[in-house]
Motif scaffolding. Structure first.
Motif: not given
Length: 229
Positions: A11-15, A171-174
């Motif tokens: 799973f990959l975040d985008m921004d 990129d978001s730790f939460p």
């Protein structure tokens, strides 16, 4: 850092993960306040003092990411304003090479993003990112942000996965902490999401990279999964 041999799904975040977060940072912190000032005949300082606290108050919620919400709240066409600075949309370093290696490994690649469908469409038109992955899920389809613990269970309906063979890159730790609590077996942080800003500090428990060239060699060396054909 990543045990590729244990993975079936990525799973990959985008921004900030696949695309440079500079576009979003510039839009929300500079372009939107300026256009708000123009619309309401305010000074740039007055506009920022009004807009930025409103935005920050919604941080982590689905509203934070929802262009419909902000269009109504600010009486501005947020998607249209984003298109005005669409030339700033771009890939982060080494992303295309990473996605090519991931596809060659035959592991399922799914973008899991909090981006609203309208700006998502704009970003896909600008980048062709959807051509490099197996699927895309926006949290707005589920009515929950990725920070919500229930998001990951509901994600099964749109992108079935086994938590013990899944990696989440963000990129978001939460978000990564939320994924870990939901049982996602491996998480990887992107520490340099914005090309114009300094990198974030390393998380004490979640491994992090600055760019994907740090993990591409190990991914390429890992035997591909058997073909399903």
């Amino acid at each position: 850092m990543v045990n590729w041999s244990a993975l079936e799904t990525v799973f990959l975040d985008m921004d900030g993960t696949l695309l440079d977060l500079h576009f979003d940072s510039h839009f929300w912190l500079e372009h939107l306040p300026q256009r708000y000032a123009d619309h309401y005949d305010l000074s740039p300082e007055e506009a920022r003092d009004r807009v930025i606290p409103m935005i920050m108050a919604e941080r982590g919620s689905l509203n934070w990411y929802c262009t419909d919400y902000w269009s109504e709240r600010l009486s501005l066409d947020i998607t249209g304003l984003k298109a005005e600075v669409g030339d700033r949309i771009g890939y982060r370093p080494h992303v295309k090479d990473f996605l090519q290696a991931l596809r060659a490994s035959r592991r399922q690649s799914v973008i899991v993003t909090n981006c609203h469908p309208d700006p998502l469409k704009l970003k896909l038109e600008r980048t062709g990112l959807d051509q490099h992955v197996d699927g895309i899920v926006s949290s707005h389809q589920l009515g929950k942000a990725k920070e919500d613990p229930e998001f990951w269970q509901d994600l099964q309906h749109l992108a079935p996965y086994r938590a013990d063979t899944t990696l989440m890159v963000d990129d978001s730790f939460p978000v990564l902490e939320s994924a870990r609590r939901a049982g996602i077996s491996q998480c990887l942080a992107v520490l340099a999401p914005d090309s114009k800003q300094a990198a974030n500090e390393q998380h004490p428990e979640i491994p992090g990279i600055h760019h994907f060239d740090e993990v591409i060699p190990a991914l390429r060396q890992c035997p591909p999964l058997p073909s399903c054909k």
